[in-house]
Design an enzyme around this catalytic site. Structure first.
Site, PDB file in Angstrom:
ATOM      1  N   HIS A  47       0.849  -1.187   0.000  1.00 42.33           N
ATOM      2  CA  HIS A  47       0.000   0.000   0.000  1.00 42.33           C
ATOM      3  C   HIS A  47       0.886   1.238   0.000  1.00 42.33           C
ATOM      4  CE1 HIS A  47      -4.302  -1.353   0.991  1.00 42.33           C
ATOM      5  NE2 HIS A  47      -3.653  -2.395   0.512  1.00 42.33           N
ATOM      6  N   GLU A  67       1.018   4.127   1.512  1.00 39.65           N
ATOM      7  CA  GLU A  67       1.524   4.695   2.752  1.00 39.65           C
ATOM      8  C   GLU A  67       2.697   3.897   3.302  1.00 39.65           C
ATOM      9  OE1 GLU A  67      -1.460   3.747   1.889  1.00 39.65           O
ATOM     10  OE2 GLU A  67      -3.063   4.800   2.928  1.00 39.65           O
ATOM     11  N   CYS A  84      -6.937   3.031   4.179  1.00 40.00           N
ATOM     12  CA  CYS A  84      -7.859   1.922   4.425  1.00 40.00           C
ATOM     13  C   CYS A  84      -7.934   1.635   5.920  1.00 40.00           C
ATOM     14  CB  CYS A  84      -7.406   0.680   3.652  1.00 40.00           C
ATOM     15  SG  CYS A  84      -5.817   0.005   4.187  1.00 40.00           S
ATOM     16  N   CYS A 109      -3.906   0.233   6.941  1.00 40.04           N
ATOM     17  CA  CYS A 109      -3.024   1.402   6.928  1.00 40.04           C
ATOM     18  C   CYS A 109      -3.387   2.390   8.032  1.00 40.04           C
ATOM     19  CB  CYS A 109      -3.091   2.081   5.560  1.00 40.04           C
ATOM     20  SG  CYS A 109      -2.415   1.081   4.223  1.00 40.04           S
TER      21      CYS A 109
END
Length: 681
Positions: free
Chosen positions: A420, A422, A471, A535
C-alpha cells in the site's frame, strides 16, 4: 532362423558379453589397473526442431507447435500422413567393449533409412532424424511446385464452412467414416463428406480429426468447381478495412480501459442514469448472430450500432455515445493515468502545497517508467519542510493498493508483504534516514547530541500526503456523515465499529474487523486467508512509536513524528482524527506508560481544496512504484508477489557504495527490515 530362436540367440549373446565384461573388469581391479570407462557421446535432444514439419500432401494443415524429440515427431508424422511409422533397432558387435546398434526407419512401404549408434536410443534417434529431414526436404520441394491443396474458404474451418452451407440450403451435412484399417496404434480412417443425399470423394487419413477437415474441404472444392457455391474473392491487404473488424478506441479511452467503463464513469460523474439497450431482436443463425444496441444517458438515446457479440456491441454503442459527447464538448479524454489524480484547483493552504509538490514529483518519475500504470492507484509521500527557508521537498514516494497473497508470503524478508502506498512511502523514508545517519559530515537533517545520539534539527518537520483516505478505520464513513474541515481533532465514536482494529482482505479490497483467531504460517499455506494490518492502524502506531522504525531508533535520542497528514479526497475530520491518533489517547483515557521521549502525537489534519470528489469505480493496478531521495531511482514491483516486475538484480546498494547481493527476490526496501518485520506486517 525362426524369430523365437533368433531372440533367444541374442539373449544368450548378451549374457555372454556381460559375463566377459564383468570378469575383465574384476581382473583389472585385482591387477591394480584402474578402468577408465568411455561414455558414449551425448545425443543432443532435438527440441523444437520438428514442431513445424510439413503437413501431409494434398492438405494445407499446420501441426501444433509442440516440443518433441525425433522419435516422437517421427511417430506423430507417420500417423498424420496415414503411413505406419516403422522404427526397428538391432545390435551388431555387442560382444565387444564398444557395442554398435543399427536402427532402420520407414514410413509404410517407403525407402528404408539406416543409422548407427552406441546404444539403442541414439541409433533410433538418428534414424528418425534422418528420415524426417528427408521428408521435410521432399515435401518442401513439392509445396514449392504448388501441388498442395488450398482451403476452399480461407480463414475458416472446412467442417464449419460445410455445416453453415448445409444450414443455408436447408440440407443435412455429415462427415461419415466408411472403414478403419491398420493396427490400433496407427489406424487409417476412410472418410467422406455427405451433403443431403450426395456423397463426395472418399479420402484416407491417419488422423480422424484432420481427415474430417480434408473430406469437408474436398466437398467444398467440388461444389465450387460445379459453381454450386461462389469462390472466395481474394483481397489485397490495402483493401482490407481493419476498423470494421476491431474498433479502435484510442481517441476516447486511456490505455487499460474500455468504452463501457468510461461511459459508466462519465454518467456517474454527471449524476445521470445510463444503460445499453437492445433496440431490436437479434438476427441470424444461432452461431452467427447480429446484435443491434444503443447507449442511453438519462433520457437521451444515441445512435444504433451493430456487432457480432454482446460485449463487442456494448463497447461500440458506448464508444459512439462518447464520441458524440466529445464532439459536443461534454466529454474529454484522460490522456494518461496521472491526469486522473485529484489536483487542488489553487494553492490556498499548506496542504495544497504538499499535494502539488507530491503530484509534480510523481509525474516526473513515471515519465521514465515503461510498465503500464493504468488503473486506479493510491499515492503517498513523505515530505521535508524547512521552516527557515520555507522549502518543501519530497524525500520518499510510493504508490499501490495491494499486498502480497498467501502463496507468495515469505517470513525471511525477501518480499515486500504490504505494498500500500503509505507503507511503501514509509519504507523509502527509512532508507533516506539511514543514509543521513551514515553521513559523518555534512549531515542535512540531524545534529549530534552530547551523548553521541542524533536528533532532528528543530527547524525541520516531516509531513505525510495520501491521495485518499487510508484503508481501515479512517475510511469507515459515508458521504452523508456530517464533518468539518478545521482539523480540531474532535473524534467521532457514534457506532460500535468506530475505532476497531481492522485487517486488509486478501485478493480483495476494503478491510474487516480483527478477531481473536491467531494467524499462523502453516494455516496460510493450507488456505487460510492472509490478514494484514490496515493502513489506518499502522499510521496510528506511527503517531505513538514514530516513523523511524525499531532499527533506526537505536541511533536517535527521540522518535520522529509526523507534523501533518494531508488527504487528496475522502476527508472527514471526525473520523480521520479518531483513526489517526485520538482512539489511543482520549481525553478521558490518556495513553500512559510510554518510555521517555515517546508520546501520542496529534498531527495536523487537512485536505486539499476541491470542488467535488468523484468516486472511482475502476479496479486497482497490481503494480507499485517506489522512490526515495537516498536511491534516487524508480523501482516498480508487483504487489501481489512482493517482487520487482523485471528479472534483474534489485536495488541493493547501501549508503557507503558497497554492493550487497539481493536476497532472492526482495527489493532494497525489504532488505533493510529483515530484523524489524514486527513493525511492518
Amino acid at each position: 532362423m525362426p524369430k523365437r530362436k533368433m531372440n533367444l540367440y541374442h539373449l544368450l549373446l548378451n549374457k555372454r558379453a556381460w559375463y566377459e565384461n564383468h570378469h575383465l573388469s574384476k581382473r583389472r581391479r585385482m591387477e591394480g589397473v584402474h578402468e577408465v570407462k568411455t561414455l558414449p557421446p551425448k545425443v543432443e535432444p532435438m527440441r523444437c526442431r520438428y514442431s513445424s514439419l510439413p503437413s501431409p500432401a494434398n492438405y494445407d494443415f499446420n501441426p501444433p507447435s509442440l516440443q518433441k524429440n525425433a522419435i516422437s515427431a517421427f511417430m506423430d508424422y507417420g500417423q498424420r500422413i496415414g503411413k505406419e511409422p516403422k522404427l526397428d533397432c538391432q545390435a551388431v558387435c555387442f560382444w565387444s567393449e564398444n557395442p554398435k546398434f543399427v536402427a532402420t526407419a520407414q514410413f509404410g512401404d517407403g525407402p528404408v533409412i539406416q543409422a548407427e549408434g552406441s546404444n539403442k536410443k541414439e541409433a533410433r534417434t538418428k534414424a528418425a532424424d534422418i528420415a524426417l529431414r528427408k521428408v521435410y526436404k521432399y515435401t518442401g520441394v513439392q509445396a514449392s511446385q504448388g501441388t498442395g491443396m488450398s482451403l476452399a474458404i480461407p480463414d475458416k474451418d472446412p467442417v464449419s464452412a460445410l455445416m453453415e452451407l448445409a444450414q443455408s440450403l436447408g440440407l443435412d451435412a455429415r462427415i461419415e467414416q466408411a472403414s478403419q484399417t491398420g493396427p490400433s496404434h496407427c489406424p487409417t480412417f476412410c472418410l467422406f463428406a455427405k451433403l443431403g443425399d450426395r456423397k463426395f470423394r472418399m479420402i484416407e487419413h491417419g488422423n480422424k480429426k484432420e481427415g474430417r477437415k480434408k473430406a469437408a474441404n474436398i466437398a467444398l472444392l467440388q461444389l465450387q468447381c460445379e459453381r454450386e457455391i461462389p469462390k472466395p474473392k481474394l483481397r489485397s491487404i490495402d483493401s482490407i478495412n481493419f476498423s470494421s473488424r476491431s474498433d479502435n478506441f484510442i481517441d476516447i479511452c486511456p490505455p487499460g480501459k474500455h468504452p463501457l467503463q468510461m461511459f459508466y464513469e462519465y454518467a456517474q460523474s454527471q449524476h445521470l442514469t445510463c444503460d445499453v439497450i437492445e433496440t431490436s431482436s437479434r438476427i441470424g443463425p444461432p452461431h452467427d448472430l447480429t446484435f443491434y444496441m444503443a447507449a442511453r444517458l438519462g433520457e437521451h438515446q444515441f445512435d444504433i450500432v451493430t456487432g457480432k457479440s454482446l460485449n463487442e456491441t456494448k463497447n461500440r454503442a458506448t464508444a459512439e455515445a462518447l464520441r458524440q459527447l466529445k464532439k459536443q464538448g461534454l466529454y474529454t479524454q484522460t490522456q494518461n493515468a496521472t491526469e486522473a489524480i485529484h489536483v487542488p484547483l489553487s494553492i490556498q493552504t499548506f496542504g495544497d502545497r504538499v499535494a502539488m509538490k507530491t503530484l509534480a514529483k510523481f509525474r516526473s518519475l513515471v515519465a521514465s517508467v515503461s510498465e503500464d500504470l493504468s488503473g486506479r492507484k493510491v499515492i503517498a509521500a513523505i515530505l521535508l519542510h524547512d521552516d527557515i527557508e520555507d522549502q518543501l521537498s519530497v524525500v520518499s514516494l510510493g504508490t499501490g493498493n495491494c499486498f502480497v497473497t498467501g502463496d507468495n508470503l515469505c517470513d525471511e524478508g525477501n518480499v515486500i508483504n504490504d505494498s500500500h502506498a503509505e507503507i511503501i512511502a514509509k519504507r523509502g523514508f527509512q532508507r533516506y534516514l539511514l543514509k543521513e545517519i551514515y553521513r559523518l559530515r555534512d549531515r542535512r537533517i540531524f545534529k549530534q547530541t552530547l551523548f553521541g545520539t542524533l536528533k532532528v534539527m528543530s527547524h525541520l518537520s516531516f509531513h505525510l500526503y495520501i491521495s485518499t483516505a487510508p484503508c481501515g478505520d479512517g475510511a469507515v464513513f459515508t458521504r452523508a456523515d456530517p464533518h468539518h474541515t478545521d482539523g480540531d481533532h474532535e473524534p467521532v465514536f457514534r457506532k460500535r465499529q468506530h475505532g476497531l482494529l481492522r485487517t486488509k482482505v486478501e485478493k480483495g479490497e476494503g478491510t474487516i474487523p480483527t478477531d481473536d483467531t491467531p494467524q499462523t504460517l502453516d494455516g496460510i499455506r493450507r488456505g487460510q486467508r492472509l490478514r494484514t494490518m490496515s493502513c489506518s492502524d499502522k499510521i496510528c502506531r506511527w503517531n505513538v512509536l514514530g516513523i523511524q522504525g525499531a532499527l533506526l531508533s537505536l541511533f536517535l535520542v527521540e522518535p520522529i513524528y509526523l507534523s501533518s497528514i494531508t488527504l487528496g479526497m475522502l476527508f472527514n475530520d471526525g473520523h480521520m482524527s479518531r483513526a489517526m491518533c485520538c482512539r489511543v489517547d482520549r481525553d478521558d483515557q490518556p495513553l500512559t506508560g510510554l518510555p521517555p521521549g515517546y508520546r501520542a502525537q496529534h498531527p495536523k489534519l487537512g485536505c486539499v481544496t476541491r470542488v467535488t470528489d468523484t468516486r472511482s469505480v475502476d479496479r486497482s493496478s497490481p503494480l507499485s512504484v517506489n522512490w526515495n531521495m537516498a536511491d534516487n531511482s524508480v523501482e516498480v514491483t508487483d504487489a501481489t508477489r512482493g517482487m520487482t516486475t523485471r528479472s534483474e538484480t534489485f536495488r541493493a546498494h547501501d549508503v557507503s557504495g558497497t554492493r550487497h547481493t539481493a536476497l532472492g527476490g526482495g527489493g532494497a526496501i525489504s532488505q533493510l527490515f529483515v530484523a524489524t518485520d514486527i513493525f511492518l506486517l
